[in-house]
Motif scaffolding. Structure first.
Motif, short mmCIF file in Angstrom:
data_model
loop_
_atom_site.label_atom_id
_atom_site.label_comp_id
_atom_site.label_asym_id
_atom_site.label_seq_id
_atom_site.Cartn_x
_atom_site.Cartn_y
_atom_site.Cartn_z
N ARG A 19 -18.02 17.97 -1.87
CA ARG A 19 -16.93 17.88 -1.11
C ARG A 19 -17.47 18.16 0.32
O ARG A 19 -18.50 18.69 0.54
N PRO A 20 -16.89 17.39 1.52
CA PRO A 20 -17.40 17.90 2.78
C PRO A 20 -17.59 19.42 3.05
O PRO A 20 -18.45 19.69 3.92
N ALA A 21 -16.65 20.22 2.58
CA ALA A 21 -16.93 21.47 3.10
C ALA A 21 -17.77 22.50 2.01
O ALA A 21 -17.96 23.57 2.17
N CYS A 25 -15.29 24.51 -0.07
CA CYS A 25 -14.11 23.88 -0.53
C CYS A 25 -13.09 24.55 -1.43
O CYS A 25 -13.55 25.22 -2.38
N SER A 26 -11.90 24.65 -1.10
CA SER A 26 -10.83 25.33 -1.98
C SER A 26 -10.08 24.36 -2.74
O SER A 26 -9.20 24.79 -3.42
N GLU A 27 -10.62 22.98 -3.01
CA GLU A 27 -9.99 21.92 -4.05
C GLU A 27 -8.56 21.73 -3.47
O GLU A 27 -7.76 21.89 -4.23
N CYS A 28 -8.16 21.61 -2.25
CA CYS A 28 -6.63 21.75 -1.98
C CYS A 28 -6.36 20.13 -2.12
O CYS A 28 -5.03 20.08 -2.24
N GLY A 29 -7.31 19.39 -2.73
CA GLY A 29 -6.68 18.02 -2.84
C GLY A 29 -6.69 17.01 -1.94
O GLY A 29 -6.65 15.77 -2.33
N LEU A 30 -6.93 17.17 -0.60
CA LEU A 30 -6.81 16.25 0.29
C LEU A 30 -8.01 15.17 -0.08
O LEU A 30 -7.75 13.94 0.08
N CYS A 31 -9.19 15.53 -0.17
CA CYS A 31 -10.26 14.59 -0.59
C CYS A 31 -10.05 13.97 -1.89
O CYS A 31 -10.95 12.97 -2.04
N VAL A 39 -10.87 14.34 7.18
CA VAL A 39 -11.05 15.44 6.66
C VAL A 39 -11.80 16.34 7.66
O VAL A 39 -11.74 17.59 7.89
N CYS A 43 -9.68 19.71 7.34
CA CYS A 43 -10.10 20.79 6.51
C CYS A 43 -10.00 22.06 6.97
O CYS A 43 -10.71 22.18 8.07
N PHE A 45 -11.72 24.46 6.08
CA PHE A 45 -12.60 25.42 6.39
C PHE A 45 -13.66 24.49 6.93
O PHE A 45 -14.72 24.91 7.43
FE1 SF4 Z 1 -12.12 20.68 -0.21
FE2 SF4 Z 1 -9.70 20.23 0.85
FE3 SF4 Z 1 -11.86 20.50 2.79
FE4 SF4 Z 1 -11.63 18.31 1.05
S1 SF4 Z 1 -10.01 19.09 2.94
S2 SF4 Z 1 -13.49 19.67 1.70
S3 SF4 Z 1 -10.63 19.20 -0.82
S4 SF4 Z 1 -10.86 22.11 1.16
#
Ligand code: SF4
Ligand code: FAD
Length: 398
Positions: A19-21, A25-31, A39, A43, A45
């Motif tokens: 993931r970009p972060a 990454c907190s696996e928020c789902g956006l990606c 992003v 994001c 983070f």
């Molecule tokens: Fe992870 Fe969400 Fe950031 Fe994408 S936007 S890198 S899924 S925390």
């Protein structure tokens, strides 16, 4: 919205791909959606932007000269509340699910982004857009794991939904606020819960195995205001473990790096926040941030018992003492942990002061974590309100 919007050309990342972060990454789902296009700005983070998003969501940023706002974010009202008829199986009394049902059934929204669990595992999150009362109720109770709630956002646009409620934790809501104008919505309601110390599904297993007497039968847990973790088991029994007896040395690496770097415990960008930590045991804690939050609360007020928030005790000494304990991973023997827990419960911080205790302990720990592991991010990532809170304490030099 024209179907030529820039994000329509973007492609969701494949499950499991970096993931970009990266580690944060907190696996928020956006990606998991074509909104990955945004992003870099969205994001939580990669781009800390509380001030801008508070301004956008509430019409102003939080007032740093007002300690209550510094801690709890922009708000027009706080209270303790509980449902007169609690929803069985909800995390607390089910105020979140009740508000979601009221918004849906009054026609204010056409769908609700929330998270159910997978059929095979009680704790594996399954984000959905709920369109009925039953689907909302199936999402009640916490999934105490990172949850990609925003992964259903593409479906919102595809289904042509125009009025939406999103339920989520801070990192999800930060990303949502950054892309909300791209979703083609006419109206968006945002109902948040506080969130802290979340874990991956594997991390959750380790937490349960190190802490509970019967990890496989746990159906619910919560870190309560009586300084104990309460586990509910499938046979109906409750197990309590004092915070001070947690095996901090083994649990140090359990929490996700995203959650060790998060300063949005109180979900500062939601319209209305429903938690528990500023309220007496058994009650929920509500923070109304703006008029839309007020509208949501008013819809269910007649189903609630309400009392003012209160505050007692002084957290500072307990927080200062907890800093080296967290940092070095000290674990007390169980008899001592129970004793400390009992004393602290009698004379310790209560109500809003308990919430401040929890915020201070987590912000100091997280500040040290970011300083140690992501020093190049420290200045931009830690928001001014968190720095002001952390600055009340003496931190180890390195
Ligand atoms: Fe992870 Fe969400 Fe950031 Fe994408 S936007 S890198 S899924 S925390
Ligand atoms: P319910 O009516 O049971 O509804 C729960 C809602 O939460 C559901 O709609 C579901 O969609 C949503 N949800 C469940 N799991 C997740 C998830 N992983 N991500 C996003 N949404 C989810 N409150 C505090 O005051 N202090 C805390 O330290 C605190 N820590 C929390 C940690 C986590 C990981 C979570 C998910 C919540 C935390 N909360 C905390 C909030 C609190 O535990 C309750 O969720 C809240 O008070 C609502 O209770 P309820 O009975 O009204 O919710």
């Amino acid at each position: 919205m024209p179907m030529t919007a820039a994000h329509h050309k973007a492609r969701a990342l494949k499950p499991g791909s970096p993931r970009p972060a990266k580690t944060l990454c907190s696996e928020c789902g956006l990606c998991d959606t074509y909104y990955i296009h945004y992003v870099k700005e969205a994001c939580a983070f990669l781009n800390q932007q509380f001030e801008t998003l508070e301004q956008q969501s509430h019409g102003r940023a939080r007032d740093l000269d007002n300690w209550d706002e510094c801690y709890f974010g922009v708000h027009q009202e706080m209270m303790a509340a509980r449902k007169t008829e609690p929803i069985p199986g909800a995390q607390w009394t089910g105020i979140v699910s009740t508000i979601a049902i009221a918004l849906l059934e009054s026609g204010r929204v056409e769908g609700v982004v929330c998270v159910q669990n997978s059929q095979s595992d009680r704790f594996t999150p399954k984000p959905v857009i709920a369109r009925t009362r039953e689907e909302i109720l199936a999402a009640r109770v916490n999934k105490p794991t990172l949850s990609p709630n925003l992964s259903v956002l593409e479906q919102v646009e595809q289904a042509g939904l125009k009025r939406l409620l999103v339920i989520g934790v801070g990192c999800q809501i930060q990303a949502l606020r950054a892309v909300q104008d791209k979703l083609g919505l006419e109206k968006l309601y945002v109902l948040g819960t506080p969130c802290v110390d979340n874990v991956t599904r594997a991390g959750l297993q380790k937490f349960l195995e190190t802490t509970s007497r019967s990890p496989e039968t746990v159906i619910y847990y919560e870190f309560m205001q009586d300084f104990r973790v309460h586990f509910k088991h499938s046979d109906g029994s409750t197990e309590t473990v004092p915070f001070f007896g947690l095996k901090t040395n083994q649990l140090k690496d359990v929490f996700a790096p995203s959650c060790m770097s998060c300063f949005d415990y109180v979900n500062g960008l939601a319209d209305l926040v429903v938690g528990y930590m500023g309220a007496p045991l058994g009650w929920q804690w509500l923070v109304v941030r703006n008029e839309r939050g007020q509208e949501m609360l008013d819809l269910v007020r007649d189903q609630l018992e309400i009392q003012p928030v209160t505050s007692a005790g002084d957290r500072h000494a307990a927080v200062q003492q907890s800093i080296p304990a967290y940092d070095k991973g000290v674990t007390l023997p169980m008899w001592a942990a129970k004793l400390v827990g009992l004393v602290i419960e009698r004379i310790g911080p209560k109500g809003l002061e308990y919430a401040r205790f929890s915020i201070d302990s987590h912000f100091t720990r997280n500040y040290l974590y970011v300083r140690r592991n992501y020093p190049q991010k420290l200045a931009a990532h830690v928001p001014a309100f968190a720095k002001k809170i952390v600055d009340q304490y003496q931190l180890p030099a390195q």
